[in-house]
Design a protein around this motif. Structure first.
Motif, PDB file in Angstrom:
ATOM      1  N   GLY A 491     -16.620  29.491  -1.081  1.00  0.00           N
ATOM      2  CA  GLY A 491     -15.459  30.158  -1.666  1.00  0.00           C
ATOM      3  C   GLY A 491     -14.168  29.771  -0.972  1.00  0.00           C
ATOM      4  O   GLY A 491     -13.271  29.162  -1.566  1.00  0.00           O
ATOM      5  N   ILE A 492     -14.042  30.125   0.312  1.00  0.00           N
ATOM      6  CA  ILE A 492     -12.851  29.803   1.104  1.00  0.00           C
ATOM      7  C   ILE A 492     -13.309  29.127   2.388  1.00  0.00           C
ATOM      8  O   ILE A 492     -14.103  29.688   3.147  1.00  0.00           O
ATOM      9  CB  ILE A 492     -12.029  31.061   1.438  1.00  0.00           C
ATOM     10  CG1 ILE A 492     -11.528  31.731   0.151  1.00  0.00           C
ATOM     11  CG2 ILE A 492     -10.852  30.718   2.339  1.00  0.00           C
ATOM     12  CD1 ILE A 492     -10.851  33.072   0.376  1.00  0.00           C
ATOM     13  N   SER A 493     -12.810  27.923   2.626  1.00  0.00           N
ATOM     14  CA  SER A 493     -13.110  27.164   3.843  1.00  0.00           C
ATOM     15  C   SER A 493     -11.835  27.037   4.653  1.00  0.00           C
ATOM     16  O   SER A 493     -10.814  26.574   4.143  1.00  0.00           O
ATOM     17  CB  SER A 493     -13.643  25.778   3.478  1.00  0.00           C
ATOM     18  OG  SER A 493     -13.819  24.974   4.630  1.00  0.00           O
ATOM     19  N   ILE A 494     -11.893  27.438   5.927  1.00  0.00           N
ATOM     20  CA  ILE A 494     -10.683  27.409   6.743  1.00  0.00           C
ATOM     21  C   ILE A 494     -11.018  26.812   8.110  1.00  0.00           C
ATOM     22  O   ILE A 494     -11.916  27.276   8.807  1.00  0.00           O
ATOM     23  CB  ILE A 494     -10.053  28.817   6.864  1.00  0.00           C
ATOM     24  CG1 ILE A 494      -8.765  28.776   7.674  1.00  0.00           C
ATOM     25  CG2 ILE A 494     -11.032  29.853   7.369  1.00  0.00           C
ATOM     26  CD1 ILE A 494      -7.928  30.032   7.555  1.00  0.00           C
ATOM     27  N   GLY A 495     -10.314  25.736   8.449  1.00  0.00           N
ATOM     28  CA  GLY A 495     -10.518  25.064   9.724  1.00  0.00           C
ATOM     29  C   GLY A 495     -11.082  23.668   9.549  1.00  0.00           C
ATOM     30  O   GLY A 495     -11.469  23.244   8.459  1.00  0.00           O
ATOM     31  N   TRP A 496     -11.121  22.933  10.643  1.00  0.00           N
ATOM     32  CA  TRP A 496     -11.639  21.568  10.664  1.00  0.00           C
ATOM     33  C   TRP A 496     -11.916  21.219  12.123  1.00  0.00           C
ATOM     34  O   TRP A 496     -11.580  21.973  13.031  1.00  0.00           O
ATOM     35  CB  TRP A 496     -10.625  20.592  10.057  1.00  0.00           C
ATOM     36  CG  TRP A 496     -11.207  19.273   9.630  1.00  0.00           C
ATOM     37  CD1 TRP A 496     -10.982  18.055  10.200  1.00  0.00           C
ATOM     38  CD2 TRP A 496     -12.081  19.035   8.530  1.00  0.00           C
ATOM     39  NE1 TRP A 496     -11.662  17.077   9.524  1.00  0.00           N
ATOM     40  CE2 TRP A 496     -12.354  17.640   8.492  1.00  0.00           C
ATOM     41  CE3 TRP A 496     -12.679  19.859   7.585  1.00  0.00           C
ATOM     42  CZ2 TRP A 496     -13.190  17.060   7.540  1.00  0.00           C
ATOM     43  CZ3 TRP A 496     -13.508  19.285   6.634  1.00  0.00           C
ATOM     44  CH2 TRP A 496     -13.753  17.906   6.614  1.00  0.00           C
ATOM     45  N   GLY A 497     -12.577  20.102  12.362  1.00  0.00           N
ATOM     46  CA  GLY A 497     -12.739  19.610  13.721  1.00  0.00           C
ATOM     47  C   GLY A 497     -14.017  19.986  14.412  1.00  0.00           C
ATOM     48  O   GLY A 497     -14.313  19.440  15.478  1.00  0.00           O
TER      49      GLY A 497
END
Length: 647
Positions: A491-497
C-alpha cells in the motif's frame, strides 16, 4: 456539474474558518497524538478569497488568436501560460485560467518554469470551468473498425501511430492478449550470448506464434515484476519448444541472482512460472487485443456490452503530460501554481516494448548490471515536478495511465496533493523523492509536503511490483487520510537503502497516518500494508487501518535497516500477520496500541518496544479500535471521490 460544485462547496466550508486568511495562511491538519514533533506543510487555500486579478478561458473550439474571454477563448493551455508570463510579475491578486470541457491532446508535455510562477504570494490557478470536465490527454481515438469474417474479432488498420501498450474501450482498459495460465519451463539452453539464452517448455504449453518476436514473458517473483522480450521460438524434435530470449536484457535480469540451474524465487529462472503475452494466437478472451506493428493491424475481441460501431477507443501516444521544473542551479523554483479539477489521462510508456522492464524493487529499473546510479533508471511519471514549491493538485483525476501518475522529485516542498482520484494506472499512483537523495543536501530533498484525502484504486495494473505510494528519501512529508484499494503489492512504501548508508540524514520526521488500505498484495508477495526501509528518526505511523491483505507477510512491515520509527494506534484486519520484523538490523522501533484480529507476528529486531497489542475476535472491535477505523480514510469533505468511481 454536481461533483464540481460539491468539490468547491466542500473546500469553501473548509476555508470558512480562516477569517480573511491570506494566500499563505496554513489550514490546520488533523491532530497527531504523539510527542514526536511534526512540521505542518503550508497549504495554500484552493478557493480564491477575493476576485482574481485576471481571468482567462480555454476551450477545445477556441483559438490562440482570441483574447481568452469566455466568449472568445484560447485553444491551448500553453498559450494561456505564455500570455500570463507577460503580466505575472506585478500580481496583486490571483490569476485564474478556466479550462472548459473536452479532450486537449498533447504530443509534448505542457511545461511550466519559474517564469510561470505566481508572484507576491498569489497563485496562478488552472481550473476546470464550472460543471465541465477538461481532459489533458496523451491518447488518440482509433476508428475504422470492421468485423473479421467468420470471427467475433474486429480489426482496424492504424496509420502514422507510434508504439503503444494500452488500449481503452469506452474508458475501460482492455487486456493485451495473454495466456490464461502461467507456463513453467523445463531447462535452460545455451546460445550465442550466454548459457541461458533459451527456455525449453512443453509444446502443449503454448500455440505456435506467427510472430514470435512480439512475445513478452511476464514474471512476478516475490516483490519483483519482470517483463522480458522474446527473440524467437523454435520447435524441437523431442516435442518441446525453445523460447529464445532477447539479449542482453535477459542476461541483465538474471544478473540480479546467481546464474545456476536451479530455482531462485527472486530471479526469472526457467522454472519460475511466467505468462505469455502479445500474440494473436493468445487472443481468446473478450476484452483482449493484439497489434501487428508490421501490417499496422489492430485486432480486438469486444466484450458483450461493447458495440464497436459506436465505441470510443483510445490508444496512448504521449508519455509525459505535465512538466513543472524550475532551475535548480540558481535556485529559481517554480512556485504558486495550482491545478484544480483537471483530468490527466491516456498517457503511455513503452520501455517494455524495447528492452523489457526488470529491477530490484518498486520503480527501480536496471539499465545495466550493478547498483551504480548509471546502472538504474526510475519508472517515469506522467506528471513530474522538480525544483518547485507551493504547488497544488486538488480535485484532479489521474486515470488510464501507462506508468506512474505523479512524481514529486528533487527540491519539491510545500506542495499539496489533496482530494484527487488515482485510478487505472499501470504502475504506482505517486512517487516522492529519489533513491539518489541518500546524501543530498536538505535543500534538494522532497520535504514538507501534504498528501491527503486521495482515493487510489486499481493501480499497478501492468507492473505488479509497484507500491501504490512510494516515498524514497523524504522528510516532513505527511501521507494522511488516503484510501488505497485493489493493489497488486504494498500500500504505502516509505524509505530506501536497507541497512546500508546508515549515515544518511535525509529521511526523517515523516508522518503516515489515518490511511485506509484494503485488498492489497493481490499479485506480489513480501510486501505490507505499510512498508518501511532505513532509519527515519521521528517518523510516525499512526491510526492506519489495513484490511484484507493477501500473501504471507504483514500489515506492518519494517524491513531491513528500519529504525527510529513509532507505530501506534494501527488496526490490522484479516491478513497473514500483523507485524514483520525479520532481522536485527531493524532496531529502535516502538509499536504501541495495535488492534488486530490476526495473532501471527515476527519480531527478530533489536531494541523493539511492543506494548498493548489488543487481539480481537473476528470483527468484535473494541470502542478504541472502532474509533480508529471510523477515522481512517477520506475525511467527510472528500467522500465525493467515491461518486467518481461509481460513474
Amino acid at each position: 456539474m454536481k461533483k464540481t460544485l460539491l468539490f468547491f462547496v466542500a473546500l469553501s466550508l473548509m476555508l470558512a474558518s480562516c477569517d480573511s486568511a491570506s494566500s499563505q495562511d496554513p489550514v490546520p491538519t488533523a491532530d497527531v497524538n504523539t510527542s514526536v514533533p511534526i512540521t505542518t506543510p503550508t497549504i495554500v487555500p484552493t478557493v480564491t478569497p477575493v476576485p482574481p486579478q485576471y481571468e482567462f478561458h480555454v476551450a477545445v473550439d477556441g483559438s490562440d488568436t482570441n483574447p481568452g474571454t469566455v466568449n472568445r477563448p484560447f485553444a491551448t493551455l500553453e498559450h494561456a501560460r505564455d500570455v500570463i508570463r507577460t503580466m505575472n510579475l506585478n500580481m496583486q491578486e490571483s490569476i485564474v485560467v478556466h479550462i472548459h470541457g473536452g479532450a486537449y491532446f498533447v504530443s509534448e508535455p505542457i511545461e511550466f518554469t519559474d517564469a510561470d510562477s505566481g508572484q507576491n504570494g498569489f497563485d496562478i490557478i488552472y481550473r476546470a470551468a464550472e460543471g465541465e470536465t477538461p481532459v489533458i490527454s496523451g491518447g488518440i481515438n482509433v476508428s475504422g473498425w470492421e468485423q473479421v469474417p467468420d470471427s467475433q474479432m474486429w480489426k482496424t488498420v492504424l496509420q502514422n501511430v507510434g508504439a503503444f501498450r494500452q488500449l481503452y474501450v469506452n474508458g475501460v482498459r482492455a487486456q493485451r492478449a495473454v495466456s490464461q495460465k502461467t507456463v513453467t519451463g523445463i531447462r535452460w539452453v545455451a546460445g550465442d550470448a550466454s548459457k541461458h539464452d533459451g527456455i525449453v517448455i512443453s509444446s502443449t504449453k503454448m500455440p505456435d506464434p506467427s510472430r514470435p518476436r512480439d512475445l513478452e514473458l511476464h514474471w512476478i517473483l516475490d516483490w519483483m515484476d519482470m517483463r522480458l522480450l522474446v527473440k524467437d521460438v523454435e520447435k524441437n524434435s523431442d516435442g518441446t519448444k525453445t523460447i529464445w530470449m532477447q539479449q542482453p536484457w535477459y542476461s541483465y535480469a538474471l544478473s540480479m541472482g546467481e546464474e545456476m540451474d536451479n530455482n531462485h524465487d527472486w530471479m526469472p529462472a526457467y522454472d519460475n512460472p511466467f505468462y505469455l503475452e502479445n500474440a494473436i494466437e493468445l487472443l481468446d478472451e473478450h476484452g483482449e487485443w493484439y497489434y501487428n506493428a508490421d501490417t499496422h493491424e489492430l485486432f480486438y475481441l469486444p466484450r458483450d456490452v461493447e458495440d464497436m460501431k459506436t465505441a470510443t477507443i483510445v490508444i496512448p501516444q504521449t508519455q509525459m503530460l505535465l512538466k513543472i521544473k524550475g532551475d535548480g542551479f540558481d535556485e529559481r523554483e517554480v512556485h504558486n501554481l495550482a491545478f484544480e479539477s483537471l483530468s490527466f489521462q491516456y498517457a503511455g510508456w513503452t520501455r517494455a516494448n524495447e528492452r523489457g522492464t526488470f529491477g530490484h524493487q518498486a520503480q527501480d529499473l536496471m539499465v545495466t548490471p550493478g547498483w551504480c546510479d548509471e546502472c538504474r533508471e526510475m519508472t517515469p511519471a506522467h506528471v513530474q515536478v522538480n525544483y518547485a514549491r507551493n504547488i497544488r493538485f486538488e480535485g484532479c483525476r489521474f486515470e488510464h495511465l501507462g506508468a506512474v501518475g505523479l512524481h514529486l522529485n528533487t527540491d519539491v516542498h510545500d506542495v499539496t496533493v489533496q482530494g484527487n482520484l488515482f485510478r487505472d494506472i499501470s504502475d504506482g499512483a505517486m512517487v516522492f523523492g529519489h533513491w539518489e537523495h541518500v546524501y543530498a543536501m536538505q535543500s534538494k530533498v522532497t520535504r514538507n509536503n501534504l498528501i491527503a484525502n486521495n482515493l487510489i484504486t486499481d493501480v499497478g495494473v501492468e507492473y505488479w511490483g509497484a507500491p501504490s505510494i512510494t516515498a524514497y528519501y523524504t522528510n516532513h512529508v505527511q501521507i494522511v487520510h488516503n484510501e488505497i484499494s485493489n493493489a497488486p503489492y504494498t500500500g504505502i512504501s516509505i524509505g530506501w537503502g536497507w541497512s546500508s548508508w546508515t549515515d544518511s540524514k535525509t529521511a526523517h520526521d515523516n508522518l503516515v497516518a489515518y490511511n485506509l488500505i484494503t485488498d492489497i498484495t493481490q499479485r506480489a508477495r513480501d510486501g505490507g500494508g505499510i512498508y518501511t526501509l532505513s532509519h527515519q528518526p521521528n517518523t510516525v505511523i499512526e491510526g492506519n487501518v489495513i484490511r484484507r491483505m493477501k500473501g504471507d507477510y504483514a500489515c506492518l512491515y519494517a524491513d531491513e535497516g528500519s529504525a527510529f520509527f513509532t507505530f501506534q494506534n494501527n488496526v490490522c484486519d484479516t491478513a497473514p500477520a500483523w507485524l514483520q520484523l525479520w532481522t536485527d538490523t531493524i532496531h529502535d522501533i516502538s509499536i504501541l496500541n495495535t488492534y488486530t484480529n490476526v495473532q501471527r507476528m515476527k519480531n527478530h529486531g533489536a531494541n523493539i518496544q511492543i506494548e498493548n497489542t489488543v487481539y480481537i475476535n473476528g470483527q468484535e472491535w473494541t470502542p478504541e479500535a472502532q474509533a480508529i477505523i471510523d477515522n481512517a480514510g477520506l475525511e467527510p469533505l472528500y467522500t465525493y471521490l467515491h461518486e467518481w468511481i461509481d460513474e
